[in-house]
Design a protein around this motif. Structure first.
Motif, mmCIF file in Angstrom:
data_model
loop_
_atom_site.group_PDB
_atom_site.id
_atom_site.type_symbol
_atom_site.label_atom_id
_atom_site.label_comp_id
_atom_site.label_asym_id
_atom_site.label_seq_id
_atom_site.Cartn_x
_atom_site.Cartn_y
_atom_site.Cartn_z
ATOM 1 N N ILE A 193 -1.761 -49.056 -63.163
ATOM 2 C CA ILE A 193 -1.449 -48.581 -61.812
ATOM 3 C C ILE A 193 0.046 -48.297 -61.757
ATOM 4 N N ALA A 194 0.411 -47.049 -61.480
ATOM 5 C CA ALA A 194 1.812 -46.636 -61.403
ATOM 6 C C ALA A 194 2.127 -46.232 -59.970
ATOM 7 N N PRO A 245 5.956 -41.649 -68.351
ATOM 8 C CA PRO A 245 5.811 -43.015 -68.873
ATOM 9 C C PRO A 245 4.689 -43.780 -68.172
ATOM 10 N N PHE A 246 3.804 -44.355 -68.953
ATOM 11 C CA PHE A 246 2.680 -45.159 -68.463
ATOM 12 C C PHE A 246 1.730 -44.355 -67.579
ATOM 13 N N GLY A 247 1.796 -43.032 -67.675
ATOM 14 C CA GLY A 247 0.927 -42.226 -66.822
ATOM 15 C C GLY A 247 0.603 -40.889 -67.446
ATOM 16 N N ILE A 248 -0.027 -40.030 -66.638
ATOM 17 C CA ILE A 248 -0.457 -38.706 -67.079
ATOM 18 C C ILE A 248 0.015 -37.692 -66.047
ATOM 19 N N ARG A 249 0.585 -36.618 -66.521
ATOM 20 C CA ARG A 249 0.991 -35.542 -65.628
ATOM 21 C C ARG A 249 0.439 -34.224 -66.153
ATOM 22 N N THR A 304 4.954 -50.119 -62.674
ATOM 23 C CA THR A 304 3.688 -50.029 -63.391
ATOM 24 C C THR A 304 3.080 -51.407 -63.594
ATOM 25 N N ASN A 305 1.806 -51.517 -63.269
ATOM 26 C CA ASN A 305 1.046 -52.737 -63.529
ATOM 27 C C ASN A 305 -0.005 -52.439 -64.588
#
Length: 263
Positions: free
Chosen positions: A185-186, A118-122, A37-38
């Motif tokens: 950005i993952a 983590p650090f994103g969306i699902r 992840t950035n």
């Protein structure tokens, strides 16, 4: 001899508009993946964060489990059914647990409203959303791609979501951003739907102290028995040697016998 230069590479295929309404495909209910992840925002570059994620949302978000291990070997195990978040290092060091939703715990109960990433969306049940409210559901305004990947473009309020998948449905890259604010950005790798159930078992440092002490004493008792048996074997062996020496028949000195016979 001079050789002619190789022919130039062919240009990439043009992007195609796959659909103006198709949503991004859902993720499997159970999966393992590494995520790089950035995180950045205007005037700030947060660098990269490496995580290994094991997730299980097969029983719904209210009972989901997710184990995330960071690059420094710190782990966070979320268990929504138990209502706990376990924090620990290297399977049993610096262990602590936090109650989800408890005042001043720092863990919002909303983490169990939707299936997490983590650090994103699902997606939750096939729908990409960041909460229960209708305003938190993503609408999809197109998908672009070529022969090797397709990127789905979604929007929920000011939050933009661009999710790229391989043709077989494997997630590749997810980009989320808010204009003028944060961008994440993952990048996915080592993606698999095969997971190890042991990832959701807290290490022994979270067991009740009485149980840990019982295990500790049982271990020492086992070591003591092994040492005692070993000592008994050695003593028995030495005793056998002594008895064998004392009970052995006397050796006859034939030189003495011959001398006596000559007399």
């Amino acid at each position: 001899t001079a050789t002619s230069p190789p022919p130039p590479l062919p240009p990439p295929p043009p992007s195609t508009n796959a659909s103006t309404s198709d949503p991004a495909p859902p993720l499997p209910l159970r999966f393992f993946t590494n995520i790089l992840t950035n995180i950045s925002q205007p005037g700030y570059e947060g660098g990269n964060v490496l995580t290994a994620v094991t997730a299980d949302c097969s029983r719904g978000p209210a009972k989901q489990r997710m184990h995330t291990t960071y690059g420094n070997f710190h782990s966070v195990l979320v268990d929504c059914e138990e209502g706990l978040v376990y924090n620990f290092d290297v399977q049993g060091v610096d262990c602590s647990a936090v109650k989800i939703g408890r005042q001043n715990s720092g863990v919002d109960p909303r983490i169990c409203d939707t299936c997490g990433l983590p650090f994103g969306i699902r997606d939750t049940g096939g729908v990409y959303r960041t909460g229960r409210a209708a305003s938190r559901v993503f609408s999809w305004n197109g998908a672009t791609g070529g022969p090797h990947s397709t990127t789905y473009h979604g929007l929920a309020g000011a939050l933009e979501l661009n999710f790229t998948f391989a043709p077989d449905g494997t997630p590749l890259v997810q980009r989320t951003s808010q204009p003028g604010w944060q961008s994440v950005i993952a990048t996915f790798s080592k993606y698999s739907t095969e997971i190890n159930e042991s990832a959701f078992v807290p290490p022994k440092c979270f067991e009740p102290r009485s149980k840990r002490e019982k295990t500790w004493w049982a271990g020492w008792a086992a070591i003591g028995w092994v040492q005692l048996v070993g000592a008994l074997v050695i003593v028995a062996f030495r005793a056998g040697e002594v008895i064998a020496r004392r009970c052995a028949p006397a050796r006859v000195d034939w030189h003495v016998v011959r001398g006596v016979l000559r007399l």
